[in-house]
Design an enzyme around this catalytic site. Structure first.
Site, PDB file in Angstrom:
ATOM      1  N   GLU A  34       0.844  -1.202   0.000  1.00 36.18           N
ATOM      2  CA  GLU A  34       0.000   0.000   0.000  1.00 36.18           C
ATOM      3  C   GLU A  34       0.872   1.241   0.000  1.00 36.18           C
ATOM      4  O   GLU A  34       1.879   1.320   0.708  1.00 36.18           O
ATOM      5  CB  GLU A  34      -0.905   0.026   1.237  1.00 36.18           C
ATOM      6  CG  GLU A  34      -1.755   1.299   1.316  1.00 36.18           C
ATOM      7  CD  GLU A  34      -2.674   1.340   2.514  1.00 36.18           C
ATOM      8  OE1 GLU A  34      -3.625   0.533   2.532  1.00 36.18           O
ATOM      9  OE2 GLU A  34      -2.444   2.158   3.424  1.00 36.18           O
ATOM     10  N   THR A  38      -3.998   4.961  -1.466  1.00 35.17           N
ATOM     11  CA  THR A  38      -5.011   5.511  -0.576  1.00 35.17           C
ATOM     12  C   THR A  38      -5.762   6.668  -1.225  1.00 35.17           C
ATOM     13  O   THR A  38      -5.295   7.267  -2.200  1.00 35.17           O
ATOM     14  CB  THR A  38      -4.387   5.993   0.741  1.00 35.17           C
ATOM     15  OG1 THR A  38      -3.469   7.054   0.460  1.00 35.17           O
ATOM     16  CG2 THR A  38      -3.658   4.863   1.438  1.00 35.17           C
ATOM     17  N   ARG A  80     -15.668   3.490   4.276  1.00 38.37           N
ATOM     18  CA  ARG A  80     -16.528   4.577   4.725  1.00 38.37           C
ATOM     19  C   ARG A  80     -15.734   5.875   4.824  1.00 38.37           C
ATOM     20  O   ARG A  80     -16.161   6.935   4.392  1.00 38.37           O
ATOM     21  CB  ARG A  80     -17.142   4.246   6.091  1.00 38.37           C
ATOM     22  CG  ARG A  80     -18.165   5.285   6.553  1.00 38.37           C
ATOM     23  CD  ARG A  80     -18.427   5.202   8.041  1.00 38.37           C
ATOM     24  NE  ARG A  80     -17.268   5.623   8.821  1.00 38.37           N
ATOM     25  CZ  ARG A  80     -17.265   5.764  10.142  1.00 38.37           C
ATOM     26  NH1 ARG A  80     -18.367   5.494  10.837  1.00 38.37           N
ATOM     27  NH2 ARG A  80     -16.185   6.135  10.787  1.00 38.37           N
ATOM     28  N   ASP A  99     -13.124   8.488   7.411  1.00 38.42           N
ATOM     29  CA  ASP A  99     -13.232   9.085   8.751  1.00 38.42           C
ATOM     30  C   ASP A  99     -14.427  10.028   8.823  1.00 38.42           C
ATOM     31  O   ASP A  99     -14.665  10.811   7.889  1.00 38.42           O
ATOM     32  CB  ASP A  99     -11.957   9.859   9.090  1.00 38.42           C
ATOM     33  CG  ASP A  99     -10.751   8.936   9.190  1.00 38.42           C
ATOM     34  OD1 ASP A  99     -10.943   7.781   9.603  1.00 38.42           O
ATOM     35  OD2 ASP A  99      -9.633   9.365   8.851  1.00 38.42           O
ATOM     36  N   TYR A 116     -22.454   4.441   4.854  1.00 42.89           N
ATOM     37  CA  TYR A 116     -21.591   3.319   5.209  1.00 42.89           C
ATOM     38  C   TYR A 116     -20.928   2.732   3.963  1.00 42.89           C
ATOM     39  O   TYR A 116     -21.395   2.933   2.835  1.00 42.89           O
ATOM     40  CB  TYR A 116     -22.387   2.218   5.914  1.00 42.89           C
ATOM     41  CG  TYR A 116     -23.035   2.653   7.194  1.00 42.89           C
ATOM     42  CD1 TYR A 116     -22.267   3.000   8.310  1.00 42.89           C
ATOM     43  CD2 TYR A 116     -24.419   2.705   7.300  1.00 42.89           C
ATOM     44  CE1 TYR A 116     -22.869   3.392   9.492  1.00 42.89           C
ATOM     45  CE2 TYR A 116     -25.029   3.096   8.486  1.00 42.89           C
ATOM     46  CZ  TYR A 116     -24.252   3.451   9.579  1.00 42.89           C
ATOM     47  OH  TYR A 116     -24.838   3.844  10.749  1.00 42.89           O
ATOM     48  N   ALA A 117     -19.851   1.966   4.191  1.00 42.99           N
ATOM     49  CA  ALA A 117     -19.137   1.338   3.077  1.00 42.99           C
ATOM     50  C   ALA A 117     -20.047   0.385   2.303  1.00 42.99           C
ATOM     51  O   ALA A 117     -19.944   0.277   1.079  1.00 42.99           O
ATOM     52  CB  ALA A 117     -17.912   0.582   3.598  1.00 42.99           C
ATOM     53  N   TYR A 152     -11.441  -5.260  11.038  1.00 47.70           N
ATOM     54  CA  TYR A 152     -10.826  -4.757  12.262  1.00 47.70           C
ATOM     55  C   TYR A 152     -10.679  -5.891  13.274  1.00 47.70           C
ATOM     56  O   TYR A 152     -11.609  -6.166  14.056  1.00 47.70           O
ATOM     57  CB  TYR A 152     -11.659  -3.618  12.838  1.00 47.70           C
ATOM     58  CG  TYR A 152     -11.781  -2.438  11.889  1.00 47.70           C
ATOM     59  CD1 TYR A 152     -10.839  -1.419  11.910  1.00 47.70           C
ATOM     60  CD2 TYR A 152     -12.812  -2.375  10.950  1.00 47.70           C
ATOM     61  CE1 TYR A 152     -10.926  -0.349  11.020  1.00 47.70           C
ATOM     62  CE2 TYR A 152     -12.906  -1.316  10.061  1.00 47.70           C
ATOM     63  CZ  TYR A 152     -11.954  -0.315  10.103  1.00 47.70           C
ATOM     64  OH  TYR A 152     -12.037   0.739   9.219  1.00 47.70           O
ATOM     65  N   GLN A 202      -6.979  -3.924   9.336  1.00 46.22           N
ATOM     66  CA  GLN A 202      -6.164  -2.909   9.993  1.00 46.22           C
ATOM     67  C   GLN A 202      -4.872  -3.561  10.498  1.00 46.22           C
ATOM     68  O   GLN A 202      -4.803  -4.779  10.692  1.00 46.22           O
ATOM     69  CB  GLN A 202      -6.942  -2.316  11.169  1.00 46.22           C
ATOM     70  CG  GLN A 202      -6.233  -1.153  11.858  1.00 46.22           C
ATOM     71  CD  GLN A 202      -6.969  -0.725  13.113  1.00 46.22           C
ATOM     72  OE1 GLN A 202      -7.235  -1.547  13.987  1.00 46.22           O
ATOM     73  NE2 GLN A 202      -7.307   0.548  13.201  1.00 46.22           N
ATOM     74  N   TYR A 234       1.765  -2.204   4.662  1.00 46.13           N
ATOM     75  CA  TYR A 234       1.588  -0.758   4.694  1.00 46.13           C
ATOM     76  C   TYR A 234       2.988  -0.137   4.640  1.00 46.13           C
ATOM     77  O   TYR A 234       3.663  -0.020   5.667  1.00 46.13           O
ATOM     78  CB  TYR A 234       0.842  -0.333   5.956  1.00 46.13           C
ATOM     79  CG  TYR A 234      -0.563  -0.888   6.045  1.00 46.13           C
ATOM     80  CD1 TYR A 234      -1.485  -0.610   5.048  1.00 46.13           C
ATOM     81  CD2 TYR A 234      -0.962  -1.690   7.111  1.00 46.13           C
ATOM     82  CE1 TYR A 234      -2.782  -1.115   5.107  1.00 46.13           C
ATOM     83  CE2 TYR A 234      -2.259  -2.201   7.186  1.00 46.13           C
ATOM     84  CZ  TYR A 234      -3.152  -1.907   6.178  1.00 46.13           C
ATOM     85  OH  TYR A 234      -4.435  -2.407   6.241  1.00 46.13           O
TER      86      TYR A 234
END
Length: 604
Positions: A23, A54, A113, A115, A129-130, A152, A183, A276
């Site tokens: 990423e 991103t 979604r 922040d 929402y996503a 998550y 995450q 990441y």
């Protein structure tokens, strides 16, 4: 190709023990974007399954993510997944982003979604929402996009009940989500337990763990606190005593993360790792080496050309390229995007009114700031200082030149000493390739395409000489060709405003200089020399020199004026020449160099 399809291909029949992806986030400056493209291209040589970008995190423009996805997919040919958030996003913006991804050949979206507003208010976006965003994507594009969703493993900052977050994740799968990217985390046991709960809840799509390499202690601790994740005791035990030494922290962090990844892979819960990178490469590469994934992993669907294929659907069948842009893939794809999109698999249509036009943005000619350009190339004031710069590049001490984006590779080893010798004689070399006769396509240096074929190359050399020496060169080539009985050496030459000169039989002559033969296929003709594209390259080359002059700042060394005068003399008084040796069997890699050595003796 879709991420899920690549995962299936990579892991069918236990083909690959593990795969990985990277990423990257959108930089804040134009120079940062250009430097990141270099890093992305370099890291893609490690053969990740895909990269993702991103959504405008810190970007300078609202369209930066879509612009970068377009470049990585179309120009660099990197399998790309585009992040897309919906919080506070207008429907028009979302649809423009999706349409841009669709048009450039991107097939993967990470639907998020995003922040919520910092003031605690409700989102003003069209989707809350996503899962709503996923449904919208499906309604507009059907199954074109492979849609990723966020997971998550240790709960969400806005929802402490882990079971509820799994329920929400199941809803995203049911809405059309195809894979999960989690995450960051460092507690493997918690992650494995979460995976089992997901499967028990009916979540069947691939789960991809998000891996955050450790670069410094401060960054490691800050990110863990920000994401509210648990840090195992043994991480503190091994990092706390050395936290003031960044080098030791990185080395120990690599071991810790590699141990974590190995345990993940052994658990059977996952077979793919998503790193990441934070737009850095060292720590990620060190982890991959520790896991022995860098040398073993092979890119699924390996290209059959000596260049990486563009993923733009209008260029995916491009089978022939002019050799002139072999070291400048960015400008080549961008400047030829309107050449009638390579009809019938050809390299371009000279009948197109857009053919050969030079409409490059300034930063695309030389992708460096004045300060960086000065640190790389200094202020050359004569042909010898510029030749010395080229020699440093040929020796691998420089990663680029104004006219070459790419670092030199081992492909030049066969002629490296001869190239260095020519530059010492005042012949500035620009582009080259050695002759190759029947080299196995599996060869690690010169091979390309499927492993069961053979590849061939004619020696090619492109260089800059004083215009008043061109007649001598043409006469010498004529003498050699007369002795050979045919045009064993063919050439093109032109100055910035000069007359095009060639001994090719006609202006439409196309000379193949790289090709391959593979069982059950026609001969693959991959790179060529041809007049019209050479004329377009000439415009670009001399524009690069002019752009270089514009980077010489007034506050630099006193040599600035001398450097400007010298580069201007190249623009006005030098001729760009290329020579092809059509005999790739009888006298490989010597004939062209011997001609130039005779005409340009070393000064006593």
């Amino acid at each position: 190709m879709k991420v899920t399809e690549k995962l299936t291909q990579a892991h069918e029949d236990g083909k690959a023990p593990a795969t990985f992806s990277f990423e990257f986030f959108t930089p804040k400056t134009s120079q940062g974007v250009q430097n990141l493209y270099d890093r992305m291209d370099r890291m893609y040589d490690l053969n990740p399954l895909f990269i993702d970008i991103t959504w405008n995190a810190g970007g300078r423009l609202g369209t930066l993510t879509t612009e970068m996805v377009n470049v990585t997919t179309t120009v660099l040919g990197l399998e790309t997944c585009m992040h897309l958030t919906c919080t506070n996003m207008k429907l028009e913006t979302i649809d423009k982003a999706l349409d841009s991804a669709f048009q450039c050949g991107c097939q993967n979206i990470l639907a998020l979604r995003g922040d919520p507003p910092l003031d605690g208010s409700e989102s003003t976006g069209v989707f809350r929402y996503a899962k709503d965003l996923i449904r919208h994507i499906k309604s507009r594009y059907g199954n074109h996009f492979c849609i990723g969703v966020a997971g998550y493993p240790e709960g969400h900052p806005e929802e402490s009940d882990l079971d509820k977050t799994i329920e929400y994740l199941k809803q995203k799968q049911d809405a059309g989500g195809d894979f999960i990217v989690t995450q960051m985390f460092y507690d493997v046991d918690l992650f494995i337990s979460w995976c089992k709960k997901c499967r028990a809840a009916g979540i069947t799509i691939p789960i991809i763990p998000g891996i955050m390499p450790i670069s410094t202690y401060a960054a490691f601790f800050r990110r863990a606190q920000w994401c509210k994740i648990h840090l195992p005791d043994h991480f503190f035990e091994r990092l706390e005593p050395i936290k003031e030494d960044d080098s030791k922290v990185r080395d120990e962090g690599v071991k810790l993360v590699a141990e974590m990844c190995a345990k993940l892979l052994q658990s059977g819960c996952v077979n793919h790792l998503h790193f990441y990178t934070m737009n850095l490469e060292k720590s990620t590469i060190m982890v991959l080496r520790e896991l022995n994934l860098v040398s073993k992993q092979q890119l699924v669907g390996m290209d059959t050309r000596p260049w990486r294929r563009s993923l733009n659907p209008t260029r995916s069948e491009e089978s022939v390229r002019p050799i002139f842009w072999s070291n400048r893939k960015f400008s080549y794809i961008q400047r030829t995007s309107n050449w009638d999109e390579f009809p019938n698999g050809r390299w371009g249509d000279s009948r197109s009114p857009a053919f050969g036009s030079l409409e490059l943005c300034d930063h695309e000619l030389i992708r460096h700031t004045p300060k960086k350009a000065l640190s790389l190339w200094g202020l050359p004031t004569n042909i010898q200082t510029l030749a010395d710069l080229t020699v440093r590049y040929l020796n691998g001490d420089l990663n680029c030149l104004p006219w070459s984006d790419s670092k030199v590779t081992h492909e030049i080893d066969l002629i490296k000493d001869d190239l260095i010798d020519l530059n010492r004689r005042g012949v500035l070399t620009v582009n080259s390739q050695a002759s190759i006769n029947c080299c196995p396509s599996s060869d690690k240096v010169h091979g390309w395409g499927p492993n069961d074929g053979y590849v061939y190359q004619k020696q090619y050399l492109e260089f800059l000489i004083p215009s008043n020496r061109l007649d001598d060169l043409v006469d010498e080539i004529g003498t050699i060709n007369k002795e050979s009985g045919y045009n064993i050496l063919t050439f093109y030459s032109i100055g910035q405003e000069g007359e095009f000169t060639s001994n090719a039989r006609s202006s439409s002559t196309i000379n193949a200089v790289t090709w391959g033969c593979f069982p059950g296929k026609e001969v693959v003709q991959s790179t060529i020399v041809e007049k019209i594209s050479f004329m377009a390259w000439k415009d670009e080359f001399f524009s690069i020199l002019k752009k270089w002059i514009s980077l010489f700042r007034k506050d630099t060394d006193p040599g600035r004026e001398d450097a400007i005068s010298f580069i201007e003399s190249l623009v006005n008084d030098a001729t760009l020449v290329n020579i092809v040796d059509n005999d790739y069997v009888g006298e490989p890699n010597t004939r062209i160099f011997n001609v130039l050595r005779k005409l340009f003796p070393i000064a006593e």
